[in-house]
Design a protein around this motif. Sequence first.
Motif, short mmCIF file in Angstrom:
data_model
loop_
_atom_site.label_atom_id
_atom_site.label_comp_id
_atom_site.label_asym_id
_atom_site.label_seq_id
_atom_site.Cartn_x
_atom_site.Cartn_y
_atom_site.Cartn_z
N ALA A 194 0.75 -1.18 0.11
CA ALA A 194 0.02 0.12 0.01
C ALA A 194 0.95 1.39 0.03
CB ALA A 194 -1.16 0.04 1.33
N ALA A 195 1.92 1.21 0.77
CA ALA A 195 2.87 2.48 0.67
C ALA A 195 3.36 2.64 -0.62
CB ALA A 195 4.09 2.05 1.67
N PHE A 196 3.72 1.67 -1.35
CA PHE A 196 4.36 1.55 -2.74
C PHE A 196 3.25 2.32 -3.55
CE2 PHE A 196 5.02 0.20 -7.15
CZ PHE A 196 6.46 0.33 -7.12
N TRP A 197 2.20 1.68 -3.77
CA TRP A 197 1.14 2.15 -4.79
C TRP A 197 0.59 3.45 -4.24
CZ3 TRP A 197 -4.13 2.77 -3.92
CH2 TRP A 197 -4.74 1.81 -3.10
N VAL A 198 0.47 3.73 -3.08
CA VAL A 198 0.06 5.22 -2.58
C VAL A 198 1.10 6.40 -2.86
CG1 VAL A 198 -0.70 6.59 -0.66
CG2 VAL A 198 -1.66 4.43 -0.96
N THR A 199 2.36 6.01 -2.91
CA THR A 199 3.35 6.95 -2.94
C THR A 199 3.56 7.18 -4.50
OG1 THR A 199 4.76 6.03 -1.04
CG2 THR A 199 5.76 7.31 -2.92
N VAL A 200 3.39 6.26 -5.41
CA VAL A 200 3.40 6.38 -6.65
C VAL A 200 2.32 7.12 -7.06
CG1 VAL A 200 3.26 5.34 -9.14
CG2 VAL A 200 4.79 4.46 -7.04
N ALA A 201 0.88 6.86 -6.77
CA ALA A 201 -0.26 7.21 -7.18
C ALA A 201 -0.39 8.85 -6.72
CB ALA A 201 -1.28 6.53 -6.74
N ALA A 202 -0.15 9.00 -5.73
CA ALA A 202 0.06 10.51 -5.19
C ALA A 202 0.93 11.36 -5.92
CB ALA A 202 0.32 10.56 -3.60
N HIS A 203 1.57 11.06 -6.73
CA HIS A 203 2.68 12.03 -7.47
C HIS A 203 2.37 11.75 -8.88
CE1 HIS A 203 4.18 11.71 -3.33
NE2 HIS A 203 4.59 12.96 -3.67
N LYS A 204 2.63 12.96 -9.57
CA LYS A 204 2.80 12.76 -10.93
C LYS A 204 3.63 11.30 -11.51
CE LYS A 204 3.62 15.49 -15.20
NZ LYS A 204 4.00 16.63 -15.79
#
Length: 170
Positions: free
Chosen positions: A39-49
């Motif tokens: 979840a930390a991986f995909w939230v970090t990617v999805a929260a940024h351009k």
Amino acid sequence: PPAAPPPPGPAARASLSIHRAFLRSPLGLLRLGQLLLGAAFWVTVAAHKYEGAAHFALFAAVLVWLLTLALFGLSLLGRWALVPWLGSRWLLTNLVHDLVLAMGLYAAATGIMGYKAGRKSYCNLPGYSQRCLYGAYLSASVCGGIAACLYLFSGLYCLSRRCRDERDII
């Protein structure tokens, strides 16, 4: 004439309860770590351009996370027997998921995010005024690498149980 008795109804299902032995087992603890880091991986990617290959990294992380959530939920509730064909091979299902699917996809996603972090490392300099994605890409890469290690450990755990001719995940 006497009427025939009605056909019996479906058997009552046992109430849902948490399979505490799974939660305390090494596989249960590893699954919790995998879910948190995934979840930390995909939230970090999805929260940024993001652009380019990061789309694949995000797809891979979300796919593996959802499948891990399904495995965790079924194992936690002790309901893997409800899954057609895979339920009778639950240890093998977990083994293939961890060592083939999750390890492969997380290794690729971590490599992609590490490459993208390397390409953005110039913006980490003091005085750079544009928006910098280096930290987000690096964070995602670290989370993905640790998650891949956790999948390796859980896959090896399942493999060791399989080699000892054990049929259950705990």
